[in-house]
Enzyme design. Structure first.
Site, mmCIF file in Angstrom:
data_model
loop_
_atom_site.group_PDB
_atom_site.id
_atom_site.type_symbol
_atom_site.label_atom_id
_atom_site.label_comp_id
_atom_site.label_asym_id
_atom_site.label_seq_id
_atom_site.Cartn_x
_atom_site.Cartn_y
_atom_site.Cartn_z
ATOM 1 C CE LYS A 272 -3.205 2.632 3.003
ATOM 2 N NZ LYS A 272 -4.112 2.608 4.179
ATOM 3 C CG ASP A 277 -5.695 7.916 4.379
ATOM 4 O OD1 ASP A 277 -6.637 8.478 3.768
ATOM 5 O OD2 ASP A 277 -5.848 6.918 5.114
ATOM 6 C CE LYS A 284 -6.815 8.800 7.761
ATOM 7 N NZ LYS A 284 -7.403 7.712 8.532
ATOM 8 C CG ASP A 295 -2.025 5.320 4.870
ATOM 9 O OD1 ASP A 295 -1.845 4.297 5.556
ATOM 10 O OD2 ASP A 295 -3.116 5.635 4.366
ATOM 11 C CG ASP A 354 -10.065 7.361 6.407
ATOM 12 O OD1 ASP A 354 -8.991 7.335 5.774
ATOM 13 O OD2 ASP A 354 -10.149 7.600 7.628
ATOM 14 C CD GLU A 356 -6.701 5.081 2.360
ATOM 15 O OE1 GLU A 356 -7.707 5.159 3.092
ATOM 16 O OE2 GLU A 356 -5.556 4.925 2.812
ATOM 17 N NE ARG A 358 -10.707 -1.429 3.926
ATOM 18 C CZ ARG A 358 -11.292 -1.572 5.114
ATOM 19 N NH1 ARG A 358 -12.407 -2.249 5.239
ATOM 20 N NH2 ARG A 358 -10.754 -1.037 6.188
HETATM 21 N N1 BES Z 1 -4.340 4.607 6.864
HETATM 22 C C1 BES Z 1 -5.472 4.330 7.653
HETATM 23 C C2 BES Z 1 -5.179 3.368 8.811
HETATM 24 C C3 BES Z 1 -4.193 3.813 9.853
HETATM 25 C C4 BES Z 1 -4.637 4.262 11.060
HETATM 26 C C5 BES Z 1 -2.844 3.694 9.653
HETATM 27 C C6 BES Z 1 -3.746 4.620 12.042
HETATM 28 C C7 BES Z 1 -1.941 4.065 10.632
HETATM 29 C C8 BES Z 1 -2.404 4.513 11.831
HETATM 30 C C9 BES Z 1 -6.560 3.709 6.798
HETATM 31 O O1 BES Z 1 -6.601 4.119 5.490
HETATM 32 C C10 BES Z 1 -7.863 4.091 7.411
HETATM 33 O O2 BES Z 1 -8.163 5.245 7.399
HETATM 34 N N2 BES Z 1 -8.584 3.099 7.931
HETATM 35 C C11 BES Z 1 -9.824 3.328 8.545
HETATM 36 C C12 BES Z 1 -10.800 2.307 8.040
HETATM 37 C C13 BES Z 1 -12.220 2.575 8.405
HETATM 38 C C14 BES Z 1 -12.734 3.795 7.654
HETATM 39 C C15 BES Z 1 -13.044 1.367 8.074
HETATM 40 C C16 BES Z 1 -9.638 3.210 10.054
HETATM 41 O O3 BES Z 1 -8.853 2.381 10.485
HETATM 42 O O4 BES Z 1 -10.253 3.975 10.778
HETATM 43 ZN ZN ZN Z 2 -4.846 4.772 4.674
HETATM 44 MN MN MN Z 3 -7.724 5.865 5.176
#
Ligand code: BES
Ligand code: ZN
Ligand code: MN
Length: 503
Positions: A272, A277, A284, A295, A354, A356, A358
């Site tokens: 990834k 992000d 966010k 990210d 968010d 993204e 996956r």
């Molecule tokens: N890049 C984030 C996940 C992340 C969180 C990485 C904290 C490093 C530290 C990912 O893209 C994300 O935003 N995931 C969301 C998914 C949710 C919207 C289902 C999350 O984990 O809140």
């Molecule tokens: Zn992310």
């Molecule tokens: Mn995200």
């Protein structure tokens, strides 16, 4: 930092600082029980120099504890640093890796420019060649500081680091392990230097350029594609993430094809590479958003691992793929409720922009399979839920195939990294079924790391596959004695060991 290997007797090594390791052999417990630190060297001069201070009980030889002696009698070294490996029986090869890092990080801010690190002479810690490799890695990793953008950056780098192996060692084996350790440490730091770059400096395009430059240096084939290729390959999931940014995406493809290997597995490494992000339209909160420059750490891990693979030359074919994009909200950005068609043909209902990572990985996995990958591994800072589940100690590992993940787990003792296997299951997949399309990109609050993994599983299908969720480990929040705060380079070493297990 120049790295060298020496087989000279320790007392003869002329250096600013000689580091030696110690363990605590005390087994009794209680308020009045003194530690019994023992140096892991047979060198009589070194033992004599440290005897008085060790007998006081002031130094416990706890892991990464340090004690410095000046002008040690009988040694050519100007200083003797004792580094603890912890309790007897608990000191592992990984403790040696950290001890070497601790020695470098002790030395660096004190403007001591050269040091030698004596490998433990003790079979219970581990084989000598493994300790030698680990010490080289640990020292190189310890030398890294993420301060490239400080104008007052001082040249506090250690100039020369020498691993001191016992004179009677099997020199050829130790030398080979040392060379591997240098390659691996440098590759991990290469990944860290990419992760450290802010979003305005490392765009997907720049990420592609950096990867291509590295590939040319180490003899990997590389191709970096952008928007047009994504459309041509019908990578609707990957493209949907990039469509809200002015920065074009980058599909980075690195190929390692050892001469004469035309049969056997083809390993597909998919990372990834979200260079920033924001969350997109599902934006966010401002707090900690600056962290989302990391990210792309999964992508950087793949690029770092490919560098090590190119230099260590295992007899197995490997394809590295990074799906890089910037996740931004603008007039062209995708919206919750949108339907995207992935390269595999599956339709995805976007619930949260968010989620993204996956999306880009879905097409990355499909693409790796289309290029002939027989086994897949992906790495991603995928979910906050994984950090909730495992904290910042273990990263998550998921797999659809026991034999494949067992090979990965077998390499962890060598890499010294911590990954904990998490479950998959049809019941979890039920959480991401869509009423509108084939699959939703989020599965609700519960088991968020697992539903994210199940989403990827739908694109890996039956190809043996491992998913690594490194969200909690890609960035070190508090400095440690052996590694700086900042990008960790996690997963480079473990992915490499997994690849080597297919030789
Ligand atoms: N890049 C984030 C996940 C992340 C969180 C990485 C904290 C490093 C530290 C990912 O893209 C994300 O935003 N995931 C969301 C998914 C949710 C919207 C289902 C999350 O984990 O809140
Ligand atoms: Zn992310
Ligand atoms: Mn995200």
């Amino acid at each position: 930092m120049k790295t060298e290997l020496s087989f000279s007797p320790l007392a003869q090594i002329e250096t600013e600082l000689l580091a030696v390791t110690a363990i605590d052999t005390q087994t009794a417990k209680g308020p009045d029980v003194k530690p019994e630190p023992v140096l892991l060297t047979s060198d009589e001069a070194v033992r004599a120099a440290a005897a008085a201070v060790l007998s006081t009980g002031e130094f416990k030889a706890a892991a990464n504890e340090t004690l410095l002696l000046h002008a040690p009698a009988g040694l050519k070294a100007k200083r003797l640093l004792i580094v603890g490996l912890g309790k007897k029986g608990k000191a592992t090869v990984h403790a040696v890796r950290n001890a070497a890092g601790t020695a470098v990080r002790y030395t660096k801010p004190r403007a001591i420019r050269e040091l030698a690190f004596a490998l433990p002479e003790n079979d219970s810690v581990g084989p000598l060649h493994a300790m030698c490799r680990a010490a080289a890695e640990g020292a190189i990793v310890g030398d890294f500081d993420p301060d490239t953008y400080r104008s007052e950056r001082k040249d506090v780098s250690v100039h020369s680091f020498t691993v001191a192996a016992p004179p009677n060692a099997d020199q050829a084996a130790v030398k080979a392990a040392f060379n591997a350790g240098v390659i691996i440490g440098d590759s991990q730091n290469f990944a860290r230097s990419l992760v450290n770059e802010p979003g305005n400096k490392l765009t997907p395009t720049v990420f592609g350029q950096r990867a291509a430059k590295m590939a040319a240096e180490v003899g990997l084939k590389s191709e970096v594609y952008s928007t047009e290729k994504l459309h041509e390959l019908k990578m609707g999931a990957f493209w949907s993430v990039s469509q809200g940014s002015e920065e074009p995406p980058a599909l980075i493809v690195l190929k390692y094809e050892p001469e004469g290997v035309t049969e056997g597995p083809v390993l597909g490494l998919v990372g990834k590479g979200i260079t920033f992000d924001t969350g997109g339209i599902s934006i966010k909160p401002a707090d900690n958003m600056e962290k989302m420059k990391y990210d792309m750490a999964g992508g950087a891990a793949m690029v770092g691992a490919m560098r090590a693979i190119a230099l260590l030359k295992p007899r197995v074919r490997v394809i590295g793929i990074v799906c890089s994009a910037e996740n931004m909200p603008d007039g062209k950005a995708q919206k919750p409720g949108d339907i995207q068609t992935a390269m595999s043909g599956k339709t995805i209902e976007i619930i949260n922009t968010d989620a993204e990572g996956r999306l880009v990985l879905a097409d990355g996995l499909t693409y790796a399979r289309s290029l002939g990958a027989t086994h897949l591994i992906d790495a991603a800072t995928l979910t906050g839920a994984c950090v909730v589940a495992l904290g910042m100690i273990n990263a998550g590992a998921f797999s659809n195939d026991d034999a494949t993940i067992e090979k990965f787990q077998a390499g962890l003792a060598t890499s010294g990294e911590k990954f904990w296997r998490m479950p998959l299951g049809d019941e979890y997949y039920d959480q991401i079924r869509s009423d509108i399309g084939d699959i939703k990109n989020t599965g609700g609050r519960w088991g968020g790391a697992i539903t994210a993994a199940e989403f990827l599983h739908a694109f890996a299908e039956d190809t043996p596959w491992i998913h690594l969720d490194i969200a909690g480990l890609a960035w070190i929040e508090d400095k440690k004695p052996f590694i700086a705060k900042g990008p960790s380079g996690v997963a480079v070493r473990s992915i490499l060991e997994w690849v080597r297990s297919y030789e």
